[in-house]
Design a protein around this motif. Structure first.
Motif, PDB file in Angstrom:
ATOM      1  N   VAL A 102       4.542  -0.434  37.778  1.00 23.63           N
ATOM      2  CA  VAL A 102       3.313  -0.989  37.222  1.00 23.63           C
ATOM      3  C   VAL A 102       2.718   0.037  36.264  1.00 23.63           C
ATOM      4  CG1 VAL A 102       1.006  -1.839  37.745  1.00 23.63           C
ATOM      5  CG2 VAL A 102       2.898  -2.373  39.290  1.00 23.63           C
ATOM      6  N   ALA A 103       2.610  -0.354  35.000  1.00 21.55           N
ATOM      7  CA  ALA A 103       2.040   0.544  33.993  1.00 21.55           C
ATOM      8  C   ALA A 103       0.519   0.436  33.941  1.00 21.55           C
ATOM      9  CB  ALA A 103       2.627   0.216  32.610  1.00 21.55           C
ATOM     10  N   ARG A 104       0.022  -0.758  34.239  1.00 24.31           N
ATOM     11  CA  ARG A 104      -1.432  -0.950  34.176  1.00 24.31           C
ATOM     12  C   ARG A 104      -1.813  -2.157  35.028  1.00 24.31           C
ATOM     13  NH1 ARG A 104      -1.765  -1.294  29.112  1.00 24.31           N
ATOM     14  NH2 ARG A 104      -2.109  -3.511  28.730  1.00 24.31           N
ATOM     15  N   ARG A 105      -2.920  -2.024  35.742  1.00 23.96           N
ATOM     16  CA  ARG A 105      -3.477  -3.142  36.505  1.00 23.96           C
ATOM     17  C   ARG A 105      -4.981  -3.048  36.462  1.00 23.96           C
ATOM     18  NH1 ARG A 105      -6.353  -4.447  40.490  1.00 23.96           N
ATOM     19  NH2 ARG A 105      -5.956  -6.255  41.862  1.00 23.96           N
ATOM     20  N   ALA A 106      -5.648  -4.164  36.150  1.00 23.65           N
ATOM     21  CA  ALA A 106      -7.107  -4.134  36.062  1.00 23.65           C
ATOM     22  C   ALA A 106      -7.675  -5.519  36.327  1.00 23.65           C
ATOM     23  CB  ALA A 106      -7.548  -3.651  34.672  1.00 23.65           C
ATOM     24  N   LYS A 107      -8.835  -5.532  36.992  1.00 23.56           N
ATOM     25  CA  LYS A 107      -9.605  -6.761  37.126  1.00 23.56           C
ATOM     26  C   LYS A 107     -10.714  -6.714  36.088  1.00 23.56           C
ATOM     27  CE  LYS A 107     -13.119  -8.989  39.891  1.00 23.56           C
ATOM     28  NZ  LYS A 107     -14.065  -8.856  41.017  1.00 23.56           N
ATOM     29  N   ARG A 108     -10.949  -7.840  35.393  1.00 25.28           N
ATOM     30  CA  ARG A 108     -11.986  -7.855  34.367  1.00 25.28           C
ATOM     31  C   ARG A 108     -12.437  -9.281  34.079  1.00 25.28           C
ATOM     32  NH1 ARG A 108      -9.255  -9.513  29.901  1.00 25.28           N
ATOM     33  NH2 ARG A 108      -7.055  -8.912  29.670  1.00 25.28           N
ATOM     34  N   LYS A 109     -13.551  -9.366  33.361  1.00 21.45           N
ATOM     35  CA  LYS A 109     -14.017 -10.655  32.892  1.00 21.45           C
ATOM     36  C   LYS A 109     -13.080 -11.136  31.790  1.00 21.45           C
ATOM     37  CE  LYS A 109     -17.787 -11.431  35.305  1.00 21.45           C
ATOM     38  NZ  LYS A 109     -17.907 -12.623  36.190  1.00 21.45           N
ATOM     39  N   ALA A 110     -12.774 -12.403  31.804  1.00 16.71           N
ATOM     40  CA  ALA A 110     -11.876 -12.953  30.789  1.00 16.71           C
ATOM     41  C   ALA A 110     -12.557 -12.944  29.429  1.00 16.71           C
ATOM     42  CB  ALA A 110     -11.490 -14.378  31.172  1.00 16.71           C
ATOM     43  N   ILE A 147      -3.626 -13.263  35.663  1.00 18.79           N
ATOM     44  CA  ILE A 147      -3.725 -14.138  36.825  1.00 18.79           C
ATOM     45  C   ILE A 147      -5.162 -14.604  36.965  1.00 18.79           C
ATOM     46  CG2 ILE A 147      -3.388 -14.347  39.322  1.00 18.79           C
ATOM     47  CD1 ILE A 147      -1.428 -11.987  39.123  1.00 18.79           C
ATOM     48  N   SER A 148      -5.365 -15.890  37.087  1.00 16.38           N
ATOM     49  CA  SER A 148      -6.707 -16.437  37.250  1.00 16.38           C
ATOM     50  C   SER A 148      -7.199 -16.204  38.664  1.00 16.38           C
ATOM     51  CB  SER A 148      -6.695 -17.938  36.944  1.00 16.38           C
ATOM     52  OG  SER A 148      -7.916 -18.534  37.350  1.00 16.38           O
ATOM     53  N   LEU A 149      -8.313 -15.505  38.788  1.00 12.47           N
ATOM     54  CA  LEU A 149      -8.866 -15.260  40.123  1.00 12.47           C
ATOM     55  C   LEU A 149      -9.548 -16.500  40.685  1.00 12.47           C
ATOM     56  CD1 LEU A 149     -10.245 -11.624  39.807  1.00 12.47           C
ATOM     57  CD2 LEU A 149      -8.320 -12.422  41.176  1.00 12.47           C
ATOM     58  N   ALA A 150      -9.918 -17.445  39.842  1.00  7.57           N
ATOM     59  CA  ALA A 150     -10.504 -18.687  40.341  1.00  7.57           C
ATOM     60  C   ALA A 150      -9.462 -19.490  41.119  1.00  7.57           C
ATOM     61  CB  ALA A 150     -11.039 -19.515  39.176  1.00  7.57           C
ATOM     62  N   THR A 151      -8.191 -19.402  40.682  1.00  9.76           N
ATOM     63  CA  THR A 151      -7.119 -20.140  41.340  1.00  9.76           C
ATOM     64  C   THR A 151      -6.428 -19.312  42.412  1.00  9.76           C
ATOM     65  OG1 THR A 151      -6.739 -21.299  39.250  1.00  9.76           O
ATOM     66  CG2 THR A 151      -5.028 -21.508  40.924  1.00  9.76           C
ATOM     67  N   VAL A 152      -6.302 -18.009  42.144  1.00 11.79           N
ATOM     68  CA  VAL A 152      -5.596 -17.118  43.083  1.00 11.79           C
ATOM     69  C   VAL A 152      -6.510 -15.935  43.416  1.00 11.79           C
ATOM     70  CG1 VAL A 152      -3.376 -16.019  43.593  1.00 11.79           C
ATOM     71  CG2 VAL A 152      -3.517 -17.684  41.735  1.00 11.79           C
ATOM     72  N   PRO A 153      -7.542 -16.128  44.225  1.00 15.60           N
ATOM     73  CA  PRO A 153      -8.478 -15.035  44.531  1.00 15.60           C
ATOM     74  C   PRO A 153      -7.814 -13.860  45.247  1.00 15.60           C
ATOM     75  CG  PRO A 153      -8.862 -16.938  45.962  1.00 15.60           C
ATOM     76  CD  PRO A 153      -7.924 -17.388  44.903  1.00 15.60           C
ATOM     77  N   GLU A 154      -6.684 -14.111  45.946  1.00 12.93           N
ATOM     78  CA  GLU A 154      -5.983 -13.039  46.668  1.00 12.93           C
ATOM     79  C   GLU A 154      -5.474 -11.951  45.719  1.00 12.93           C
ATOM     80  OE1 GLU A 154      -5.484 -16.947  48.818  1.00 12.93           O
ATOM     81  OE2 GLU A 154      -5.206 -16.228  46.755  1.00 12.93           O
ATOM     82  N   ALA A 155      -5.322 -12.277  44.437  1.00 14.75           N
ATOM     83  CA  ALA A 155      -4.799 -11.305  43.473  1.00 14.75           C
ATOM     84  C   ALA A 155      -5.755 -10.137  43.259  1.00 14.75           C
ATOM     85  CB  ALA A 155      -4.512 -11.987  42.139  1.00 14.75           C
ATOM     86  N   GLU A 156      -7.025 -10.327  43.603  1.00 17.32           N
ATOM     87  CA  GLU A 156      -8.001  -9.244  43.394  1.00 17.32           C
ATOM     88  C   GLU A 156      -7.639  -8.000  44.199  1.00 17.32           C
ATOM     89  OE1 GLU A 156     -12.840  -8.409  43.625  1.00 17.32           O
ATOM     90  OE2 GLU A 156     -12.030 -10.416  44.081  1.00 17.32           O
ATOM     91  N   ASP A 157      -7.069  -8.167  45.384  1.00 19.15           N
ATOM     92  CA  ASP A 157      -6.745  -7.029  46.246  1.00 19.15           C
ATOM     93  C   ASP A 157      -5.275  -6.627  46.198  1.00 19.15           C
ATOM     94  OD1 ASP A 157      -9.396  -6.863  47.223  1.00 19.15           O
ATOM     95  OD2 ASP A 157      -8.981  -8.527  48.600  1.00 19.15           O
ATOM     96  N   ALA A 158      -4.459  -7.350  45.442  1.00 18.80           N
ATOM     97  CA  ALA A 158      -3.025  -7.038  45.373  1.00 18.80           C
ATOM     98  C   ALA A 158      -2.779  -5.906  44.390  1.00 18.80           C
ATOM     99  CB  ALA A 158      -2.238  -8.273  44.944  1.00 18.80           C
TER     100      ALA A 158
END
Length: 239
Positions: A102-110, A147-158
């Protein structure tokens, strides 16, 4: 026949046939000369020829068909245009060790571009993941995924440290429809750096969007150096 000469001839047959396949002289579907023809051409025993063809078949370069002969197989690093393909399986089919990082991973506003790519509602959040898939220790494919967090909220912690995002998503949520877009591009700065290729190298890019019954799941962009991948589609006439 001398055993040492037999071994030498066996490897020579393997090398000759492999060279013609890899160079494109014998394309996929080409029939390899029959065992008897090869026996005469190399002045060797049929056992030697059979051993060489068996080795080539195990390597995935040829397919042996009963009563029909041996034929050059389709390259294994191909994926069907209409399938959700598995990069790890592609790499392993080449008899190369697979790994990813993984080169980069981030949660952000679309942003506006994210909304366009995933058809999101304003104010939505996404997880962005950039991965490099490796084959035999060398970069094989660059994956840029939203990845859409509205559809896949589990992705926030992955963190995707142990499982690539694509495989992780398949385990999390079933997809109901998908869209593929394929194009040729010249590698830009970041892609060239992550793939360890020269800037402007010709690349094949496959973009895919998937949806579930809940909503948009993911948008992913796969970038392959042009000599690393091919796409194939099989279809039937329209009724």
């Amino acid at each position: 026949m001398d055993q040492g000469r037999d071994i030498t001839l066996h490897q020579r047959i393997v090398n000759d046939i492999e060279g013609r396949i890899v160079s494109g002289e014998w394309p996929p579907g080409h029939r390899i000369p029959f065992e008897l023809e090869l026996t005469k051409a190399y002045d060797c025993s049929r056992m030697t020829v059979n051993k060489a063809l068996t080795q080539l078949a195990k390597a995935g370069l040829i397919e042996r068909r009963k009563k029909s002969g041996s034929f050059v197989t389709q390259p294994q690093a191909q994926s069907a245009v209409l399938e959700i393909h598995d990069i790890a399986a592609e790499v392993k089919s080449l008899n190369l060790a697979y790994s990813f990082s993984v080169a980069r991973r981030a949660k952000r506003k679309a942003d506006a571009d994210d909304n366009r790519r995933l058809e999101l509602q304003p104010g939505s959040s996404v997880v962005e993941v950039v991965c490099i898939h490796h084959a035999g220790g060398r970069p094989f494919c660059l994956e840029e995924r939203l990845i859409s967090l509205a559809t896949v909220p589990e992705a926030e912690d992955a963190d995707f440290a142990n499982l690539p995002p694509g495989a992780w998503l398949i385990n999390q949520i079933p997809w109901s429809s998908a869209e593929h877009r394929i194009q040729a591009v010249a590698a830009g700065g970041e892609a060239a750096t992550l793939l360890d290729i020269a800037r402007n190298t010709a690349c094949l890019v496959v973009e895919r969007r998937t949806w579930s019954n809940v909503g948009p799941v993911t948008h992913v962009r796969f970038t392959y150096p042009g000599d690393k991948h091919a796409l194939v589609a099989r279809f039937t006439p329209a009724s």
